[in-house]
Design a protein around this motif. Structure first.
Motif, PDB file in Angstrom:
ATOM      1  N   UNK A 113       0.824  -1.202   0.000  1.00  0.00           N
ATOM      2  CA  UNK A 113       0.000   0.000   0.000  1.00  0.00           C
ATOM      3  C   UNK A 113       0.857   1.249   0.000  1.00  0.00           C
ATOM      4  N   UNK A 114       0.231   2.360   0.375  1.00  0.00           N
ATOM      5  CA  UNK A 114       0.918   3.640   0.422  1.00  0.00           C
ATOM      6  C   UNK A 114       1.265   4.034   1.845  1.00  0.00           C
ATOM      7  N   UNK A 115       1.521   5.324   2.053  1.00  0.00           N
ATOM      8  CA  UNK A 115       1.989   5.804   3.344  1.00  0.00           C
ATOM      9  C   UNK A 115       0.994   5.518   4.467  1.00  0.00           C
ATOM     10  N   UNK A 116      -0.303   5.744   4.220  1.00  0.00           N
ATOM     11  CA  UNK A 116      -1.298   5.511   5.265  1.00  0.00           C
ATOM     12  C   UNK A 116      -1.273   4.065   5.741  1.00  0.00           C
ATOM     13  N   UNK A 117      -1.214   3.112   4.803  1.00  0.00           N
ATOM     14  CA  UNK A 117      -1.195   1.694   5.157  1.00  0.00           C
ATOM     15  C   UNK A 117       0.074   1.345   5.924  1.00  0.00           C
ATOM     16  N   UNK A 118       1.203   1.882   5.472  1.00  0.00           N
ATOM     17  CA  UNK A 118       2.480   1.603   6.131  1.00  0.00           C
ATOM     18  C   UNK A 118       2.450   2.129   7.560  1.00  0.00           C
ATOM     19  N   UNK A 119       1.908   3.340   7.740  1.00  0.00           N
ATOM     20  CA  UNK A 119       1.792   3.897   9.093  1.00  0.00           C
ATOM     21  C   UNK A 119       0.891   3.029   9.968  1.00  0.00           C
TER      22      UNK A 119
END
Length: 326
Positions: free
Chosen positions: A305-311
C-alpha cells in the motif's frame, strides 16, 4: 459568506481555479492523517466566514488524491498553502502557521495587480530536440499523428510500424515549426517522416520500407517489452520495492520522505524506483495495481500500500509488541 470548497480531482481543480479568474484563490494542500492540517483547515474556515474576504475563493485538496496537481505546485509536505490569481501562483506558505496565513490572505486579497513572476529560462533548440528524440525508445517525427497522418509518407510509415507491432512515440512536426526546421539540420536529414531508435536516426520512409521488406526492421529496433512485463520486472527486482518520487537519498515529496524514514528506521533492506523519471511506469503502475497515488510499497511482488497503510501497519506492530511485553 464564502466557504472552503473541497476539490477531489484534477479536472475539478482546473475548473475551479479558472472560474475564480482574477479573484484570489487560497488552496490548502492537506492530508487526512496530519492533525496540523485539521487545525489549519479550521483557520481557513474562519477566514472564509469573514465578510471582508467575500471575493476570495478558498479550496482544500487532499494532496495524495491529486498527485499531478501536488507535483505541479511542488508540494513536498503538508499543510501547504498556495495563493493563485488568474491561474498563476503569486505566493505560498509551507507548514502550519495560522498568523502568516491570515496575514497573507489579508495582504493578497487587497492587491489588484498580480506580482510579476520571473519567466522560466527558455530551453535551447538542441536540448529540446534531444529531449524529444529520447522521449521514447522508438520515436517517429511525422506530419500529423498516428491516428491522423497528414501526408501519404507518414501514413505509410505508421502502417508499417503497426504491421510490425512496434511500440513508439510520435511528434507532430506540423505543430512546431522550430522543431520541424531544426531537426532537419540537427540530423542532417531533409525530409519527413524520420524514425529514431534509442536516440539514433534510423531513416525515413524508404529505409524503413526496405528494412520491413527484408525482415530486418524489428532487429534494428530496441526489444519491445510490454508495459505489464516491465512493471512485473521492476516490482520483482527486489524483495522489498518502493516506487516513490525521488530516491531514498533524495525524496522529492513529503509522503515519499516519510515512507523512506519509516523503512530506514525498521532496518529493512529495500530498493527504490523514481517514478518521476518514467511517465509510462508512473501512469501504468496506477492501473496495474489499482492504486492511484505514490509512494507504493511492494513485498515479494505484492502491493502492501501507500503511506497511510504503512503507518497503520507500523502502529499495529507497535501495539502487538507492547502487548507481548506486558
Amino acid at each position: 459568506m464564502a466557504e472552503v470548497k473541497v476539490i477531489s480531482d484534477s479536472a475539478g481543480f482546473k475548473s475551479a481555479i479558472k472560474d475564480a479568474g482574477s479573484n484570489l484563490s487560497v488552496v490548502h494542500f492537506a492530508a487526512t492523517w496530519a492533525p496540523q492540517c485539521t487545525q489549519m483547515n479550521d483557520v481557513l474556515t474562519e477566514l472564509a466566514k469573514d465578510s471582508q474576504y467575500s471575493k476570495v475563493k478558498f479550496f482544500k485538496v487532499e494532496a495524495e488524491d491529486i498527485p499531478e496537481i501536488s507535483e505541479e505546485f511542488s508540494i513536498s509536505a503538508v499543510p501547504t498553502f498556495i495563493f493563485l490569481r488568474n491561474g498563476k501562483s503569486v505566493d505560498r506558505i509551507d507548514g502550519a502557521n495560522a498568523a502568516e496565513l491570515s496575514k497573507k490572505v489579508k495582504l493578497l486579497s487587497s492587491q489588484d495587480v498580480m506580482p510579476d513572476i520571473p519567466a522560466a529560462p527558455k530551453e535551447d533548440l538542441n536540448s529540446r530536440l534531444k529531449r524529444y528524440i529520447n522521449a521514447e525508445d522508438v520515436m517517429l517525427f511525422m506530419k500529423g499523428t498516428p491516428a491522423e497522418p497528414k501526408c501519404g509518407f507518414s501514413r505509410q510509415i505508421v502502417q508499417i510500424l503497426k504491421d510490425a507491432n512496434v511500440k513508439y512515440g510520435s511528434f507532430n512536426i506540423l505543430a512546431d515549426e522550430e522543431v520541424r526546421q531544426g531537426l532537419k539540420t540537427y540530423s542532417n536529414w531533409p525530409t519527413y517522416p524520420q524514425l529514431y531508435a534509442k536516440g539514433e536516426l534510423l531513416g525515413g520512409l524508404d529505409i524503413v520500407k526496405e528494412l520491413a521488406e527484408s525482415g530486418e526492421l524489428v532487429s534494428q529496433l530496441p526489444v519491445q517489452v510490454s508495459l505489464d512485463d516491465r512493471l512485473k520486472g521492476l516490482i520483482n527486482s527486489s524483495p522489498v520495492m518502493l516506487f516513490m518520487k525521488g530516491d531514498r537519498s533524495g525524496p522529492r515529496c513529503g509522503f515519499s520522505k516519510q515512507t523512506v524514514a519509516i523503512l530506514n528506521d525498521t532496518s529493512v533492506e529495500y530498493n527504490t524506483f523514481d517514478i518521476l523519471t518514467d511517465e509510462e511506469v508512473r501512469q501504468g503502475l496506477k492501473t496495474f495495481s489499482n492504486w492511484p497515488t505514490y509512494p507504493q510499497l511492494y513485498v515479494k511482488g505484492e502491493l502492501v500500500g501507500g503511506l497511510d497503510i504503512i503507518k497503520y501497519l507500523l502502529t499495529v506492530a507497535m501495539v502487538k509488541w507492547l502487548v507481548h511485553r506486558t
